[in-house]
Write a protein that holds these residues in place. Structure first.
Motif, short mmCIF file in Angstrom:
data_model
loop_
_atom_site.label_atom_id
_atom_site.label_comp_id
_atom_site.label_asym_id
_atom_site.label_seq_id
_atom_site.Cartn_x
_atom_site.Cartn_y
_atom_site.Cartn_z
N LYS A 186 0.81 -1.22 0.00
CA LYS A 186 0.00 0.00 0.00
C LYS A 186 0.85 1.27 0.00
O LYS A 186 0.31 2.37 -0.06
N LEU A 187 2.17 1.11 0.09
CA LEU A 187 3.05 2.26 0.19
C LEU A 187 3.68 2.60 -1.16
O LEU A 187 4.32 1.77 -1.79
N VAL A 188 3.49 3.84 -1.57
CA VAL A 188 4.15 4.34 -2.77
C VAL A 188 5.64 4.51 -2.50
O VAL A 188 6.49 4.27 -3.36
N GLY A 189 5.96 4.91 -1.28
CA GLY A 189 7.35 5.12 -0.88
C GLY A 189 7.40 6.03 0.33
O GLY A 189 6.38 6.31 0.97
N SER A 190 8.59 6.49 0.67
CA SER A 190 8.76 7.35 1.84
C SER A 190 9.69 8.51 1.51
O SER A 190 10.49 8.45 0.58
N VAL A 191 9.54 9.57 2.31
CA VAL A 191 10.38 10.76 2.22
C VAL A 191 10.96 11.01 3.60
O VAL A 191 10.21 11.03 4.59
N LEU A 192 12.27 11.18 3.68
CA LEU A 192 12.93 11.40 4.96
C LEU A 192 13.19 12.89 5.19
O LEU A 192 13.83 13.55 4.38
N ILE A 193 12.65 13.40 6.30
CA ILE A 193 13.03 14.72 6.80
C ILE A 193 14.05 14.45 7.88
O ILE A 193 13.71 14.18 9.03
N ARG A 194 15.31 14.45 7.51
CA ARG A 194 16.32 13.92 8.42
C ARG A 194 16.78 14.93 9.47
O ARG A 194 16.69 16.14 9.28
N LYS A 195 17.24 14.36 10.56
CA LYS A 195 17.75 15.17 11.67
C LYS A 195 19.03 15.87 11.23
O LYS A 195 19.92 15.26 10.66
N ARG A 196 19.09 17.18 11.48
CA ARG A 196 20.27 17.95 11.13
C ARG A 196 20.75 18.76 12.34
O ARG A 196 20.13 18.71 13.41
N ASN A 197 21.83 19.50 12.15
CA ASN A 197 22.38 20.32 13.22
C ASN A 197 21.32 21.32 13.70
O ASN A 197 20.85 22.15 12.92
#
Length: 248
Positions: A186-197
């Motif tokens: 059911k998942l098209v995919g994912s997008v990561l909002i990654r941890k930054r400084n």
């Protein structure tokens, strides 16, 4: 019914999550800005009755529909016209929903077969769900599971937001979670909002979000330093490249 200007099929994006304060409006704003870079017509709708964050982005020209829910139930007289707007017109339509509207909104979509209706009108439909790290991880994973269990279609895009902490389970990233594997069809995919400084990248992004600015506005603003603007361009590029990979 393709878009007359670039041949893309009209698309509807709905951002849903039962947990509040996890970045839904940020996701909706990112998706809207992404389609603008593709020179598509973009229409934005904010259905949050209490905290209409997306509607505060002046550059996105958002229509606020704040009385969609009344007494915990969908106000059909307000909901039906919204569906009409989503079902017609070229380009991309983005809907930001509030945590309080999650259940009544989604139940109404299911009860009235809204996804098939929109698809029959030539719309490609995607549902975006935010998963965060930290204390809200379990709640956001439950929200994703609840959303996924009610549809058999491959329409869900997961946004892994690490602002509150890494999204990990026993050292494994989200893609290796049992839930992610179970929901894969059911998942098209994912997008990561990654941890930054937090003192540089995250401070710049938070400054942009507090002022309800798009990336373009912030990068053009005089109150962001040259290096801050460079960092915002890096963040935008990383997010947009991930959306490119999903071939929306």
């Amino acid at each position: 019914m393709p878009n007359e200007t670039n041949g893309h099929r009209p698309v509807v994006h709905v951002v849903l999550q039962a947990k509040g304060g996890v970045g839904k409006s940020y996701v909706a704003a990112i998706v809207a800005q992404y389609y603008r870079t593709r020179e598509m017509a973009v229409r934005c709708f904010d259905t949050d009755p209490g905290n209409a964050t997306l509607a505060q982005y002046k550059a996105l020209d958002v229509e606020h529909i704040g009385d969609l829910i009344q007494g915990g139930l969908i106000n059909q007289k307000r909901f039906d016209p919204l569906i009409e707007k989503l079902a017609h017109g070229d380009g991309a339509a983005i809907v930001d929903t509030g945590a309080s509207t999650f259940l009544p909104f989604w139940n109404y979509v299911l009860d009235n077969d809204i996804l098939p209706l929109l698809e029959n009108e030539g719309r490609q439909v995607y549902m975006h769900c935010v998963v965060t790290g930290g204390q809200a991880m379990t709640d956001t994973l439950n929200g994703l599971d609840r959303l996924a269990q009610t549809t058999s279609q491959k329409v869900i895009i997961v946004w892994v937001n690490e602002f509150f902490g890494e999204v990990r389970e026993g050292g494994r990233p989200f893609e290796q979670f049992k839930l992610a594997r179970d929901l894969a069809p059911k998942l098209v995919g994912s997008v990561l909002i990654r941890k930054r400084n937090p003192d540089t990248f995250e401070d710049d992004v938070q400054h942009m979000l507090r002022n309800r600015l798009t990336f373009d506005e912030a990068i053009a603003a005089t109150d962001f330093s040259l290096v801050s603007k460079q960092r915002l361009q890096i963040v935008r590029r990383e997010l947009f490249e991930q959306l490119d990979e999903l071939e929306l």
